[in-house]
Scaffold this motif. Structure first.
Motif, mmCIF file in Angstrom:
data_model
loop_
_atom_site.group_PDB
_atom_site.id
_atom_site.type_symbol
_atom_site.label_atom_id
_atom_site.label_comp_id
_atom_site.label_asym_id
_atom_site.label_seq_id
_atom_site.Cartn_x
_atom_site.Cartn_y
_atom_site.Cartn_z
ATOM 1 N N SER A 14 0.842 -1.203 0.000
ATOM 2 C CA SER A 14 0.000 0.000 0.000
ATOM 3 C C SER A 14 0.874 1.249 0.000
ATOM 4 O O SER A 14 1.878 1.331 0.690
ATOM 5 C CB SER A 14 -0.922 -0.005 1.212
ATOM 6 O OG SER A 14 -0.169 0.109 2.390
ATOM 7 N N TYR B 230 -0.386 4.566 0.518
ATOM 8 C CA TYR B 230 -1.271 5.642 0.918
ATOM 9 C C TYR B 230 -0.570 6.526 1.944
ATOM 10 O O TYR B 230 0.286 6.069 2.697
ATOM 11 C CB TYR B 230 -2.558 5.084 1.516
ATOM 12 C CG TYR B 230 -3.369 4.293 0.527
ATOM 13 C CD1 TYR B 230 -4.019 4.926 -0.513
ATOM 14 C CD2 TYR B 230 -3.461 2.917 0.625
ATOM 15 C CE1 TYR B 230 -4.757 4.205 -1.437
ATOM 16 C CE2 TYR B 230 -4.192 2.185 -0.291
ATOM 17 C CZ TYR B 230 -4.836 2.841 -1.312
ATOM 18 O OH TYR B 230 -5.566 2.132 -2.222
ATOM 19 N N GLU B 231 -0.974 7.788 1.970
ATOM 20 C CA GLU B 231 -0.425 8.695 2.970
ATOM 21 C C GLU B 231 -0.948 8.308 4.336
ATOM 22 O O GLU B 231 -2.046 7.807 4.479
ATOM 23 C CB GLU B 231 -0.852 10.127 2.661
ATOM 24 C CG GLU B 231 -0.284 10.683 1.377
ATOM 25 C CD GLU B 231 -0.706 12.124 1.191
ATOM 26 O OE1 GLU B 231 -0.571 12.903 2.136
ATOM 27 O OE2 GLU B 231 -1.178 12.444 0.101
ATOM 28 N N GLU B 232 -0.154 8.570 5.336
ATOM 29 C CA GLU B 232 -0.563 8.278 6.697
ATOM 30 C C GLU B 232 -0.716 9.577 7.462
ATOM 31 O O GLU B 232 -0.153 10.592 7.116
ATOM 32 C CB GLU B 232 0.476 7.388 7.385
ATOM 33 C CG GLU B 232 0.560 6.005 6.788
ATOM 34 C CD GLU B 232 1.538 5.133 7.551
ATOM 35 O OE1 GLU B 232 1.942 5.520 8.661
ATOM 36 O OE2 GLU B 232 1.883 4.080 7.029
ATOM 37 N N LYS C 211 -6.062 11.623 6.622
ATOM 38 C CA LYS C 211 -5.614 11.175 5.292
ATOM 39 C C LYS C 211 -6.405 9.973 4.797
ATOM 40 O O LYS C 211 -6.390 9.681 3.618
ATOM 41 C CB LYS C 211 -4.124 10.820 5.323
ATOM 42 C CG LYS C 211 -3.245 11.977 5.703
ATOM 43 C CD LYS C 211 -3.328 13.093 4.710
ATOM 44 C CE LYS C 211 -2.387 14.207 5.114
ATOM 45 N NZ LYS C 211 -2.591 15.415 4.377
ATOM 46 N N ASN C 212 -7.079 9.240 5.683
ATOM 47 C CA ASN C 212 -7.824 8.056 5.272
ATOM 48 C C ASN C 212 -9.324 8.312 5.206
ATOM 49 O O ASN C 212 -10.108 7.387 5.199
ATOM 50 C CB ASN C 212 -7.538 6.901 6.233
ATOM 51 C CG ASN C 212 -7.918 7.222 7.654
ATOM 52 O OD1 ASN C 212 -8.160 8.369 7.983
ATOM 53 N ND2 ASN C 212 -7.972 6.219 8.506
#
Length: 69
Positions: free
Chosen positions: A23, A25-27, A31-32
């Motif tokens: 993955s 994705y930004e953390e 961000k989610n």
């Protein structure tokens, strides 16, 4: 039977760690989420529209039913 359970657990662990590694994705906080939390006034308008529509809906439905002939 115990060996099959151990093999299954090892397979699940191997899959989850590889899925996490893949993955990109930004953390971090916010961000989610499926909406942006950067602009607080836009977020306020979206929240008021979302929760306000749920609050107003029963009153609009009752008014519609009362005005029906």
């Amino acid at each position: 039977m115990l060996a099959a359970g151990t093999m299954l657990a090892a397979g699940v662990r191997r899959f989850t760690t590889s899925a996490l590694r893949r993955s990109h994705y930004e953390e971090g906080p916010g961000k989610n989420l499926p909406f942006s939390v950067d602009n607080k006034w836009r977020l306020l308008a979206l929240m008021c529209g979302f929760f306000g529509s749920g609050f107003v809906a029963p009153f609009v439905i009752v008014r519609h039913q009362l005005l029906k002939k």
